[in-house]
Write a protein that holds these residues in place. Structure first.
Motif, PDB file in Angstrom:
ATOM      1  N   ARG A 174     -24.043 -49.751  14.259  1.00 37.26           N
ATOM      2  CA  ARG A 174     -25.210 -49.326  14.698  1.00 37.26           C
ATOM      3  C   ARG A 174     -25.345 -49.172  16.224  1.00 37.26           C
ATOM      4  O   ARG A 174     -24.664 -50.068  17.169  1.00 37.26           O
ATOM      5  N   ARG A 175     -25.854 -48.065  16.873  1.00 44.27           N
ATOM      6  CA  ARG A 175     -25.868 -47.754  18.115  1.00 44.27           C
ATOM      7  C   ARG A 175     -27.106 -48.178  18.807  1.00 44.27           C
ATOM      8  O   ARG A 175     -28.002 -48.768  18.146  1.00 44.27           O
ATOM      9  N   VAL A 192     -28.355 -46.565  12.694  1.00 40.33           N
ATOM     10  CA  VAL A 192     -27.039 -47.008  11.894  1.00 40.33           C
ATOM     11  C   VAL A 192     -26.419 -46.000  11.021  1.00 40.33           C
ATOM     12  O   VAL A 192     -27.172 -45.189  10.276  1.00 40.33           O
ATOM     13  N   ASN A 193     -25.042 -45.845  11.456  1.00 40.98           N
ATOM     14  CA  ASN A 193     -24.509 -44.658  11.099  1.00 40.98           C
ATOM     15  C   ASN A 193     -23.283 -44.850   9.984  1.00 40.98           C
ATOM     16  O   ASN A 193     -22.852 -46.215  10.312  1.00 40.98           O
ATOM     17  N   TYR A 194     -22.909 -44.339   9.014  1.00 39.11           N
ATOM     18  CA  TYR A 194     -21.525 -44.486   8.248  1.00 39.11           C
ATOM     19  C   TYR A 194     -20.681 -43.328   8.429  1.00 39.11           C
ATOM     20  O   TYR A 194     -21.211 -42.174   8.679  1.00 39.11           O
ATOM     21  N   HIS A 195     -19.347 -43.793   8.606  1.00 36.56           N
ATOM     22  CA  HIS A 195     -18.556 -42.523   9.021  1.00 36.56           C
ATOM     23  C   HIS A 195     -17.621 -42.050   8.252  1.00 36.56           C
ATOM     24  O   HIS A 195     -17.241 -43.030   7.118  1.00 36.56           O
ATOM     25  N   PHE A 196     -17.161 -40.892   7.831  1.00 36.95           N
ATOM     26  CA  PHE A 196     -16.191 -40.476   7.087  1.00 36.95           C
ATOM     27  C   PHE A 196     -15.299 -39.669   7.869  1.00 36.95           C
ATOM     28  O   PHE A 196     -15.311 -39.417   9.185  1.00 36.95           O
ATOM     29  N   SER A 197     -14.219 -39.162   7.144  1.00 33.38           N
ATOM     30  CA  SER A 197     -13.171 -38.314   8.019  1.00 33.38           C
ATOM     31  C   SER A 197     -13.200 -37.059   7.437  1.00 33.38           C
ATOM     32  O   SER A 197     -13.472 -36.721   6.113  1.00 33.38           O
TER      33      SER A 197
END
Length: 212
Positions: A174-175, A192-197
């Protein structure tokens, strides 16, 4: 599936000669980002309609659904699939420090609004129709070394497996809210972000649309 390989000698941030700015920009031009995403949507729609005579792509009118809906010209009542477009130029330079258990490197990291991601899980579960997320990567020196836009995509089913196996939310962040997040009195910026590669995605646009 063939995945992009992020070779350390090319994508190692410590040896990069044109490192991305690791500081938060603070001022988020939400409207500009939306306008740019819509331009990419139109490009993708035109590309699909030009390349496949059996399908018709258009901007969806369904509230809360992905940007693009694709139907078969022989069965217009049932969608073939949905495509969501995301445009990203900045990477998460502090991902190793802020999300140490994610095992992600800055050069490979891409983000998605967590609430969007979970909504797309629900749509796929409800409709049992293929749904693809497409990221357009811009101005990321290590990836766009030819100064061209690159596309990466993945089926929502594969992204859901990754999210399900992340029991400790090691990729969620969450930024802080910034100037530009609020448009006409409404907070529209993603917090609120979710991160992938990129290693978990497939380079290009969804090839599945050419097989229906």
């Amino acid at each position: 599936m063939s995945y992009i390989q992020l070779a350390p000698n090319i994508y190692d941030c410590s040896s990069c000669q044109k490192r991305c700015d690791g500081k938060s920009i603070g001022v988020y031009d939400f409207e500009k980002d939306v306008n740019f995403s819509e331009a990419i949507e139109e490009q993708v729609i035109r590309r699909i309609n030009k390349s496949n005579a059996e399908l018709f792509a258009f901007k969806t009118k369904k509230s809360g659904y992905p940007d693009i809906e694709i139907i078969s010209k022989t069965s217009i009542d049932i969608p073939v699939c949905y495509i969501e477009i995301k445009v990203q130029s900045r990477t998460f330079m502090s991902v190793e420090k802020i999300l140490p258990n994610s095992n992600l490197k800055p050069s490979e990291t891409i983000a998605l609004n967590l609430s969007d991601l979970e909504r797309y899980f629900e749509i796929h579960e409800r409709e049992k129709i293929d749904l693809y997320i497409v990221w357009c990567i811009k101005n990321r020196n290590c990836i766009n070394n030819q100064n061209t836009d690159l596309y990466f995509y993945q089926n929502i089913k594969e992204l859901e497996k990754i999210r399900f196996n992340d029991k400790n939310n090691s990729r969620k962040f969450r930024r802080a809210s910034g100037i530009g997040d609020v448009v006409n009195g409404q907070h529209k910026g993603v917090l609120v972000n979710y991160h992938f590669s990129l290693n978990e995605l497939i380079e290009g646009l969804p090839t599945i649309i050419n097989t229906y």
